[in-house]
Write an enzyme that holds these catalytic residues in place. Sequence first.
Site, PDB file in Angstrom:
ATOM      1  N   ILE A  39       6.169  15.769  13.515  1.00 15.87           N
ATOM      2  CA  ILE A  39       6.547  16.800  13.081  1.00 15.87           C
ATOM      3  C   ILE A  39       6.555  16.827  11.439  1.00 15.87           C
ATOM      4  O   ILE A  39       7.148  15.582  10.981  1.00 15.87           O
ATOM      5  CB  ILE A  39       7.925  16.990  13.693  1.00 15.87           C
ATOM      6  N   ASN A  58       8.248  17.858   9.097  1.00 16.06           N
ATOM      7  CA  ASN A  58       9.301  17.767   8.260  1.00 16.06           C
ATOM      8  C   ASN A  58      10.252  16.373   8.745  1.00 16.06           C
ATOM      9  O   ASN A  58      11.371  16.107   7.994  1.00 16.06           O
ATOM     10  CB  ASN A  58      10.274  19.047   8.384  1.00 16.06           C
ATOM     11  N   CYS A  59       9.777  15.691   9.240  1.00 13.54           N
ATOM     12  CA  CYS A  59      10.427  14.534   9.744  1.00 13.54           C
ATOM     13  C   CYS A  59      10.243  13.461   8.638  1.00 13.54           C
ATOM     14  O   CYS A  59       9.189  13.176   8.174  1.00 13.54           O
ATOM     15  CB  CYS A  59       9.564  13.880  11.108  1.00 13.54           C
ATOM     16  N   ASP A  60      11.330  12.788   8.375  1.00 10.27           N
ATOM     17  CA  ASP A  60      11.054  11.902   7.062  1.00 10.27           C
ATOM     18  C   ASP A  60      10.097  10.552   7.287  1.00 10.27           C
ATOM     19  O   ASP A  60       9.468  10.437   6.246  1.00 10.27           O
ATOM     20  CB  ASP A  60      12.579  11.281   6.880  1.00 10.27           C
ATOM     21  N   LYS A  63       6.823  12.013   6.864  1.00  7.42           N
ATOM     22  CA  LYS A  63       6.311  12.192   5.484  1.00  7.42           C
ATOM     23  C   LYS A  63       5.908  10.811   4.898  1.00  7.42           C
ATOM     24  O   LYS A  63       5.015  10.760   3.985  1.00  7.42           O
ATOM     25  CB  LYS A  63       7.503  12.943   4.738  1.00  7.42           C
TER      26      LYS A  63
END
Length: 121
Positions: A12, A14-16, A19
């Site tokens: 996903i 926007n998952c840190d 990223k």
Amino acid sequence: MSTNKIIRVYGIPNCDTVKKARTWLTAQGLAYEFHDFKKQGVPADKLPAWIQAVGWEKLTNRQGTTWRKLDPTIQASVVDAPSAAKVLQEHASVIKRPVVEWSNDQITVGFNSETWQALIN
């Protein structure tokens, strides 16, 4: 090891952790394809291979918000690979991220720069 296979990263955006993983791959100069669970869903044909490679327990993120929000009866139903696959297919955010299919056919879950460095060397 096939040299023409690409690294595939599933997760996903926007998952840190996703990223960090994508930033790390880019910093290493590695080309990869990103598969967005939110937009593209969980590829049903991939789940069995992921479960076989890392185990359904590791693939199931029981620490995350999505898991905690699931109905307790759904949580209790996850007892083996088939039951986990059913819940992971329906609730992509319960999959521990990122899932990476490496060019050497290895599959990893989560991000660990030391493990990843060993995989690309």
